[in-house]
Design an enzyme around this catalytic site. Structure first.
Site, PDB file in Angstrom:
ATOM      1  N   THR A 108     -16.047  -6.186 -21.610  1.00 38.36           N
ATOM      2  CA  THR A 108     -17.402  -6.047 -21.062  1.00 38.36           C
ATOM      3  C   THR A 108     -17.473  -6.619 -19.655  1.00 38.36           C
ATOM      4  O   THR A 108     -18.299  -6.183 -18.845  1.00 38.36           O
ATOM      5  CB  THR A 108     -18.420  -6.747 -21.982  1.00 38.36           C
ATOM      6  OG1 THR A 108     -18.275  -6.229 -23.304  1.00 38.36           O
ATOM      7  CG2 THR A 108     -19.840  -6.516 -21.519  1.00 38.36           C
ATOM      8  N   TYR A 120      -8.426 -11.128 -30.865  1.00 33.64           N
ATOM      9  CA  TYR A 120      -9.399 -10.038 -30.803  1.00 33.64           C
ATOM     10  C   TYR A 120      -8.804  -8.815 -31.487  1.00 33.64           C
ATOM     11  O   TYR A 120      -7.854  -8.219 -30.992  1.00 33.64           O
ATOM     12  CB  TYR A 120      -9.729  -9.755 -29.342  1.00 33.64           C
ATOM     13  CG  TYR A 120     -10.857  -8.778 -29.078  1.00 33.64           C
ATOM     14  CD1 TYR A 120     -11.659  -8.272 -30.089  1.00 33.64           C
ATOM     15  CD2 TYR A 120     -11.129  -8.376 -27.775  1.00 33.64           C
ATOM     16  CE1 TYR A 120     -12.687  -7.386 -29.823  1.00 33.64           C
ATOM     17  CE2 TYR A 120     -12.162  -7.499 -27.495  1.00 33.64           C
ATOM     18  CZ  TYR A 120     -12.931  -7.006 -28.520  1.00 33.64           C
ATOM     19  OH  TYR A 120     -13.952  -6.124 -28.247  1.00 33.64           O
ATOM     20  N   LYS A 170     -12.137 -12.510 -33.267  1.00 31.92           N
ATOM     21  CA  LYS A 170     -13.241 -11.617 -32.910  1.00 31.92           C
ATOM     22  C   LYS A 170     -12.967 -10.317 -33.660  1.00 31.92           C
ATOM     23  O   LYS A 170     -12.054  -9.562 -33.314  1.00 31.92           O
ATOM     24  CB  LYS A 170     -13.327 -11.383 -31.407  1.00 31.92           C
ATOM     25  CG  LYS A 170     -14.494 -10.458 -31.024  1.00 31.92           C
ATOM     26  CD  LYS A 170     -14.566 -10.196 -29.529  1.00 31.92           C
ATOM     27  CE  LYS A 170     -15.701  -9.224 -29.224  1.00 31.92           C
ATOM     28  NZ  LYS A 170     -15.769  -8.858 -27.772  1.00 31.92           N
ATOM     29  N   VAL A 222     -19.675 -12.530 -31.230  1.00 35.96           N
ATOM     30  CA  VAL A 222     -19.345 -12.382 -29.816  1.00 35.96           C
ATOM     31  C   VAL A 222     -19.985 -11.066 -29.401  1.00 35.96           C
ATOM     32  O   VAL A 222     -19.475  -9.995 -29.712  1.00 35.96           O
ATOM     33  CB  VAL A 222     -17.830 -12.350 -29.566  1.00 35.96           C
ATOM     34  CG1 VAL A 222     -17.556 -12.201 -28.063  1.00 35.96           C
ATOM     35  CG2 VAL A 222     -17.159 -13.603 -30.108  1.00 35.96           C
TER      36      VAL A 222
END
Length: 297
Positions: free
Chosen positions: A52, A140, A168, A208
């Site tokens: 992001t 992640y 995550k 998150v």
């Protein structure tokens, strides 16, 4: 191995990287946005240079400059987690070292993408980064972007390392996540805003988020309500935030977050190519999604 059950708190936002109108890094804007996310959106931690944050299009030097600015702005009252994951183990270790020197409190390391390593390679990658750094690591797991999932047995092996403390989880497989949670003490954070409440129900600890640039206070309240045993209240907040939890992903999240922040008068700036800025129609739809969640953009 026993870890802090919430090593990065309950709510983290994967912060966008503000740019100036001509596309340069907006350091002052990044600091201001970080303060807003911590003070107004109730974030316990921020992820800097995640997807992001347009990490594929920022240089290593920009990542370090950005990280130092955010640590200086909010690092005394919120944790700052540096996204350092790449599909090159050596480069990831370099970024991890730089992040540690710049004052990061933790690292977000994504599964190596595009080259699709076997699980033995995935395991070796994460362990090499963990061995090379003194910071706690959040792995992640996002197979729809990376092309490779972190298998249950691999996560169980990774949990044996004292510095691999969290996941995550954007796999979208609550059963697989439940098995890992039953066999390890890894802290699971939802990597999909709308999946946070379901993940909490099987032992997850937080989010998150992407929409949490705007829904942070709602999401934090939802997590706190669930932890307090107020499942009805948590469900109400989940349903309230759902239009924006999901609507932020009508286009790649970075595009719509930056459009929404700009509309709200907050630092964001343009996206970098190959992303493109939101159209007027996309911004209109985003405002409708936000309004449905009780948020004005």
């Amino acid at each position: 191995m026993t870890h802090d059950p919430r090593p990065f708190g309950r709510l983290l936002t994967a912060m966008v990287t503000p740019f100036t109108r001509d596309g340069a890094l907006d350091i002052e804007g990044a600091a201001r946005l970080a303060v807003h996310l911590v003070d107004e959106q109730r974030n316990d931690a921020l992820v800097i240079s995640g997807t992001t944050g347009e990490s594929p299009t920022t240089t290593d030097a920009e990542k370090e400059t950005l990280l130092r600015a955010v640590v200086e702005a909010v690092g005394d009252r919120a944790k700052v987690v540096a996204g350092v994951g790449t599909n090159n183990t050596a480069h990831t270790i370099e970024l991890a070292h730089a992040a540690e020197k710049a004052g990061a409190h933790g690292l977000l390391v994504v599964t190596p993408y595009y080259n699709k390593p076997p699980q033995a390679g995935v395991l070796r990658h994460f362990l090499a980064v963990a061995d090379a750094s003194g910071l706690p690591i959040m792995a992640y797991d996002i197979p729809h972007r990376a092309g490779t999932a972190i298998a249950t047995e691999t996560l169980v092996r990774l949990a044996e390392h004292e510095r691999i403390v969290a996941v995550k989880d954007a796999k979208g497989d609550l059963i697989a996540s439940s098995w890992v949670l039953s066999r390890t003490d890894l802290a699971f954070y939802s990597g999909d805003d709308a999946a946070t409440l379901p993940l909490l129900s099987i032992g997850g600890v937080g989010l998150v988020g992407t929409s949490s640039h705007f829904t942070g206070a709602l999401a934090k309240g939802m997590i706190e309500a669930y932890e307090a045993g107020d499942t009805a209240g948590a469900l109400r907040l989940h349903r309230q935030a759902l239009p924006l939890f999901t609507g932020i992903f009508r286009s790649p999240g970075t595009i719509l977050v930056k459009a929404g922040l700009t509309a709200a008068g907050l630092p964001a700036g343009p996206v970098r190519s190959p992303l493109v800025d939101a159209s007027d129609e996309e911004l209109t739809q985003l405002r409708q999604d936000a309004a449905a969640a009780g948020i004005v953009l």
